[in-house]
Design an enzyme around this catalytic site. Structure first.
Site, PDB file in Angstrom:
ATOM      1  N   THR A   1     106.660  18.336  30.304  1.00 40.25           N
ATOM      2  CA  THR A   1     107.013  20.271  30.313  1.00 40.25           C
ATOM      3  C   THR A   1     107.840  19.999  29.313  1.00 40.25           C
ATOM      4  O   THR A   1     107.394  20.732  28.079  1.00 40.25           O
ATOM      5  CB  THR A   1     107.572  20.131  32.206  1.00 40.25           C
TER       6      THR A   1
ATOM      7  N   LYS B   1     105.959  11.167  31.432  1.00 42.46           N
ATOM      8  CA  LYS B   1     106.828  12.211  31.369  1.00 42.46           C
ATOM      9  C   LYS B   1     108.032  12.362  31.567  1.00 42.46           C
ATOM     10  O   LYS B   1     107.749  11.202  33.057  1.00 42.46           O
ATOM     11  CB  LYS B   1     105.919  13.201  31.484  1.00 42.46           C
TER      12      LYS B   1
ATOM     13  N   THR C   1     110.159   7.028  39.062  1.00 42.53           N
ATOM     14  CA  THR C   1     110.019   8.086  38.196  1.00 42.53           C
ATOM     15  C   THR C   1     109.926   9.166  37.793  1.00 42.53           C
ATOM     16  O   THR C   1     108.055   8.889  37.506  1.00 42.53           O
ATOM     17  CB  THR C   1     111.314   7.944  36.915  1.00 42.53           C
TER      18      THR C   1
ATOM     19  N   GLU D   1     116.749  15.863  28.441  1.00 43.19           N
ATOM     20  CA  GLU D   1     117.566  17.093  28.030  1.00 43.19           C
ATOM     21  C   GLU D   1     118.911  17.280  27.362  1.00 43.19           C
ATOM     22  O   GLU D   1     119.367  16.826  27.665  1.00 43.19           O
ATOM     23  CB  GLU D   1     116.806  18.287  28.909  1.00 43.19           C
TER      24      GLU D   1
ATOM     25  N   ASN E   1     118.953  24.321  31.088  1.00 44.77           N
ATOM     26  CA  ASN E   1     118.951  24.672  33.058  1.00 44.77           C
ATOM     27  C   ASN E   1     118.909  25.839  32.938  1.00 44.77           C
ATOM     28  O   ASN E   1     118.536  26.833  33.970  1.00 44.77           O
ATOM     29  CB  ASN E   1     118.916  23.745  33.207  1.00 44.77           C
TER      30      ASN E   1
ATOM     31  N   THR F   1     113.821  31.959  33.733  1.00 44.99           N
ATOM     32  CA  THR F   1     114.328  32.703  33.278  1.00 44.99           C
ATOM     33  C   THR F   1     114.158  33.522  31.222  1.00 44.99           C
ATOM     34  O   THR F   1     113.853  34.233  30.926  1.00 44.99           O
ATOM     35  CB  THR F   1     115.271  33.503  33.726  1.00 44.99           C
TER      36      THR F   1
END
Length: 382
Positions: free
Chosen positions: A143, A166, A177, A256, A377, A382
């Site tokens: 993702t 992933k 996880t 991230e 995040n 959006t």
């Protein structure tokens, strides 16, 4: 990288992800597999986790795993549960196996219904592209990951274990996880595998954290089809843990917004559980993660995190080292802050901590906290 003997995989773009990237994949064994599973203890678990847990309790063999990315199919009610079951049934029909021999996994945005017309059409065509190559599958399950994650090992008998995973955000497992899948052609006993699996998961995937948030879809699986013959049980379990440890570290490094891997090694604990708790609490601390990002050897943040972890500590015997430089030993130690800061400008930064109360050890992995994490995040849907 190739899957072990008897395993084939396929990946296609079914139209679940707006990006048009591959988002539907499967791994299929041409013979029955014994297996072990761990799923999130989140009370808002997704349909795939709930169903896999039910199939696991039934104890039967499995033949396939089907994964969709881009949609978590979580918080979608009875419709989501039915859709998840329909995916398993559809692949089972194509493969001519019972739907309870097909496991499911979904990842992506929570609270959106799956576009089932696209998913079922994709499932129908998946087996047309089956291949022993693992790379396409590893990419299709991603993702927000920046890179695919794979690991492998060959045992002394020639049997192999191949793992894929992933995960990049919403990483703070409470059982297993993100997604972590291992496939092996070793012949192993299912009861022994299931007995050993929780401890392996706890020392690997439960020891990795990115942001402190546990997903609704976390799961870890290992499937063994036995086509390479019997193996030494101890060697196999050690090798399996090694593959999963490798994957866990890759997940932390690809967190991230991450720019570096954080490793916290704890020794001198009363129990392994306390050692892991201390290490993981350090790795999830926003203060320590921020200091890591700024190359700031602020070891007080380690003292703070260990202190709230619940692990027993003898502060007079406790020690802390940053990148090999001792900075605390029951009291502050003199050290060259500029030199230690410079040593933290590395792909991996290691904190060594001794709690001074016992002999148990544990290790956990995380990453730094950057402005990019917030950006990713803040704009996720959006």
């Amino acid at each position: 990288m190739q899957f072990p003997k008897g395993f084939l995989a396929a990946a296609i773009a079914a139209g679940i992800k707006p990006s048009g990237k591959t988002d539907l994949s499967c791994v299929v064994s041409d013979t029955d597999c014994v297996w072990a599973f761990a799923g999130t203890r989140s009370t808002t678990a997704a349909a795939c986790v709930t169903r896999n847990r039910e199939v696991y309790a039934a104890g039967g063999p499995v033949r396939a795993l089907v994964v969709n990315a881009g949609n978590a199919n979580a918080a979608t009610g009875k419709r989501g549960a039915n859709d998840n079951a329909d995916i398993a049934d559809a692949l089972g029909s194509v493969l001519n196996v019972d739907q309870d021999a097909v496991l499911t996994a979904s990842t992506g945005i929570i609270g959106h219904l799956l576009p089932m017309d696209k998913v079922l059409s994709g499932v129908e065509h998946l087996p047309e592209d089956l291949s022993p190559q693992a790379d396409a599958f590893a990419a299709a399950i991603m993702t927000t990951d920046l890179v695919p994650k794979t690991a492998s090992v060959t045992l002394s008998t020639g049997a192999t274990i191949v793992g894929t995973a992933k995960g990049s955000g919403m990483i703070h497992p409470d059982m297993a996880t993100m997604f972590a899948f291992a496939f092996t052609d070793a012949a192993v006993d299912q009861a022994a595998l299931r007995a050993a699996f929780p401890a392996i998961v706890n020392r690997t995937f439960n020891a990795v954290t990115v942001d402190g948030d546990t997903s609704t879809n976390d799961m870890a699986l290992v499937l063994a089809n036995g086509q390479a013959g019997a193996v030494d049980s101890a060697e196999f379990l050690t090798a399996l843990e090694g593959v999963m440890r490798d994957l866990a570290r890759q997940i932390a490094a690809d967190g991230e917004g991450a720019t570096k891997l954080l490793t916290v090694r704890v020794a001198g604990a009363a129990t392994e559980a306390e050692a892991l708790a201390a290490a993981r609490t350090c790795c999830v601390s926003p203060l320590l993660k921020s200091a890591l990002h700024g190359n700031d050897p602020n070891w007080g943040r380690v003292i703070m995190a260990v202190g709230r972890s619940g692990a027993g500590v003898n502060i007079e015997k406790m020690t802390v080292a940053v990148q090999g430089t001792p900075v605390f030993a029951g009291r502050p130690l003199p050290y060259d802050a500029a030199a230690v800061s410079a040593s933290m400008k590395a792909d991996e930064v290691i904190f060594d901590v001794n709690l001074g109360v016992g002999e148990a050890v544990g290790e956990a992995w995380g990453c730094d906290l950057s402005a990019e994490y917030v950006s990713i995040n803040a704009e996720y849907t959006t």
